[in-house]
Design a protein around this motif. Sequence first.
Motif, PDB file in Angstrom:
ATOM      1  N   UNK A 118      16.744 -22.740  48.460  1.00 48.28           N
ATOM      2  CA  UNK A 118      15.646 -23.578  47.967  1.00 48.28           C
ATOM      3  C   UNK A 118      14.438 -22.659  47.880  1.00 48.28           C
ATOM      4  N   UNK A 119      13.865 -22.564  46.674  1.00 48.68           N
ATOM      5  CA  UNK A 119      12.846 -21.552  46.462  1.00 48.68           C
ATOM      6  C   UNK A 119      11.794 -21.973  45.451  1.00 48.68           C
ATOM      7  N   UNK A 120      10.562 -21.575  45.724  1.00 45.86           N
ATOM      8  CA  UNK A 120       9.471 -21.703  44.763  1.00 45.86           C
ATOM      9  C   UNK A 120       9.225 -20.321  44.187  1.00 45.86           C
ATOM     10  N   UNK A 121       9.836 -20.014  43.049  1.00 44.07           N
ATOM     11  CA  UNK A 121       9.586 -18.731  42.389  1.00 44.07           C
ATOM     12  C   UNK A 121       8.223 -18.810  41.718  1.00 44.07           C
ATOM     13  N   UNK A 122       7.788 -17.730  41.112  1.00 46.43           N
ATOM     14  CA  UNK A 122       6.449 -17.677  40.526  1.00 46.43           C
ATOM     15  C   UNK A 122       6.171 -18.831  39.569  1.00 46.43           C
ATOM     16  N   UNK A 123       7.093 -19.094  38.675  1.00 50.39           N
ATOM     17  CA  UNK A 123       6.865 -20.123  37.662  1.00 50.39           C
ATOM     18  C   UNK A 123       7.786 -21.322  37.807  1.00 50.39           C
ATOM     19  N   UNK A 124       8.818 -21.203  38.613  1.00 46.45           N
ATOM     20  CA  UNK A 124       9.822 -22.260  38.710  1.00 46.45           C
ATOM     21  C   UNK A 124      10.166 -22.576  40.157  1.00 46.45           C
ATOM     22  N   UNK A 125      10.643 -23.791  40.350  1.00 47.29           N
ATOM     23  CA  UNK A 125      11.189 -24.203  41.641  1.00 47.29           C
ATOM     24  C   UNK A 125      12.702 -24.279  41.453  1.00 47.29           C
ATOM     25  N   UNK A 126      13.439 -23.641  42.358  1.00 48.85           N
ATOM     26  CA  UNK A 126      14.886 -23.543  42.215  1.00 48.85           C
ATOM     27  C   UNK A 126      15.617 -24.093  43.431  1.00 48.85           C
ATOM     28  N   UNK A 127      16.750 -24.723  43.177  1.00 44.63           N
ATOM     29  CA  UNK A 127      17.754 -25.015  44.198  1.00 44.63           C
ATOM     30  C   UNK A 127      19.045 -24.432  43.642  1.00 44.63           C
ATOM     31  N   UNK A 128      19.554 -23.404  44.314  1.00 38.55           N
ATOM     32  CA  UNK A 128      20.738 -22.704  43.835  1.00 38.55           C
ATOM     33  C   UNK A 128      21.862 -22.913  44.840  1.00 38.55           C
ATOM     34  N   UNK A 129      22.916 -23.586  44.410  1.00 40.19           N
ATOM     35  CA  UNK A 129      24.090 -23.823  45.254  1.00 40.19           C
ATOM     36  C   UNK A 129      25.100 -22.716  44.969  1.00 40.19           C
ATOM     37  N   UNK A 130      25.599 -22.084  46.044  1.00 46.52           N
ATOM     38  CA  UNK A 130      26.443 -20.897  45.900  1.00 46.52           C
ATOM     39  C   UNK A 130      27.736 -21.061  46.699  1.00 46.52           C
ATOM     40  N   UNK A 131      28.848 -20.800  46.033  1.00 43.70           N
ATOM     41  CA  UNK A 131      30.155 -20.731  46.683  1.00 43.70           C
ATOM     42  C   UNK A 131      30.601 -19.278  46.611  1.00 43.70           C
ATOM     43  N   UNK A 132      31.032 -18.699  47.745  1.00 40.18           N
ATOM     44  CA  UNK A 132      31.484 -17.314  47.767  1.00 40.18           C
ATOM     45  C   UNK A 132      32.982 -17.260  48.063  1.00 40.18           C
ATOM     46  N   UNK A 133      33.656 -16.264  47.449  1.00 35.33           N
ATOM     47  CA  UNK A 133      35.089 -16.068  47.670  1.00 35.33           C
ATOM     48  C   UNK A 133      35.385 -14.577  47.698  1.00 35.33           C
ATOM     49  N   UNK A 134      36.182 -14.158  48.646  1.00 38.99           N
ATOM     50  CA  UNK A 134      36.562 -12.745  48.729  1.00 38.99           C
ATOM     51  C   UNK A 134      37.366 -12.337  47.495  1.00 38.99           C
ATOM     52  N   UNK A 135      38.219 -13.215  47.025  1.00 41.74           N
ATOM     53  CA  UNK A 135      39.035 -12.953  45.838  1.00 41.74           C
ATOM     54  C   UNK A 135      39.063 -14.223  45.000  1.00 41.74           C
ATOM     55  N   UNK A 136      39.674 -14.139  43.862  1.00 44.22           N
ATOM     56  CA  UNK A 136      39.849 -15.355  43.079  1.00 44.22           C
ATOM     57  C   UNK A 136      40.985 -16.149  43.707  1.00 44.22           C
ATOM     58  N   UNK A 137      41.067 -17.393  43.440  1.00 44.14           N
ATOM     59  CA  UNK A 137      42.136 -18.182  44.028  1.00 44.14           C
ATOM     60  C   UNK A 137      41.871 -19.673  43.963  1.00 44.14           C
ATOM     61  N   UNK A 138      40.633 -20.072  44.173  1.00 43.60           N
ATOM     62  CA  UNK A 138      40.307 -21.491  44.085  1.00 43.60           C
ATOM     63  C   UNK A 138      40.254 -21.892  42.625  1.00 43.60           C
ATOM     64  N   UNK A 139      40.776 -23.063  42.333  1.00 42.92           N
ATOM     65  CA  UNK A 139      40.652 -23.515  40.954  1.00 42.92           C
ATOM     66  C   UNK A 139      39.243 -24.053  40.724  1.00 42.92           C
ATOM     67  N   UNK A 140      38.860 -24.147  39.472  1.00 47.96           N
ATOM     68  CA  UNK A 140      37.487 -24.528  39.138  1.00 47.96           C
ATOM     69  C   UNK A 140      37.142 -25.929  39.620  1.00 47.96           C
TER      70      UNK A 140
END
Length: 174
Positions: free
Chosen positions: A66-88
């Motif tokens: 959750x961030x207030x950048x210079x011109x925009x306010x952002x909420x960025x949801x992130x999923x991390x994976x060591x390798x590919x494998x999870x389906x979309x």
Amino acid sequence: MLSEGAQVPLQQAAGKTSVELKDKKTTVEITELPDDSIVIKPDYFKPPNILKSLKGQLKRADFAIVSNAEKNKWIICIETQKATGKDSEEVEQQLRGAQCLIGYCKCIGKSFWQSKNFLDGYQYRFVSIVNINVDKQTTRFYKPKNQPKKKLHDSPEDFREIQGHQSLHFNQLT
């Protein structure tokens, strides 16, 4: 509002703010975050036991910024994976779960803190970072000229997939 264990501490180096997103098997560094950013681990919280997971509603992404950048306010949801494998579909459910947690926090802020504009005006972005176990790559992000514009990743079903990076610049996520 959030418990201590649910937040990821920010780091300062050479006047720049960064964060290490560490999961069970992965580590990704996000550099040049706006200074007022908050990084949350949505899956830190146990899912409520009053719901069934018929459509994946108990899943949550690994991180949310959750961030207030210079011109925009952002909420960025992130999923991390060591390798590919999870389906979309599974990644989409996890990103949607993180969005729901942020929505819950928004309701808490408005109701219990009487802050009627709490988390209003933020733009959502949804990102899946995969193949993190490959060798470190450059963090420079160049957009080739005359390349068709990618679909905006402002909903869980239209998430952006970033492959093979252990270090990313904040602007690459927005």
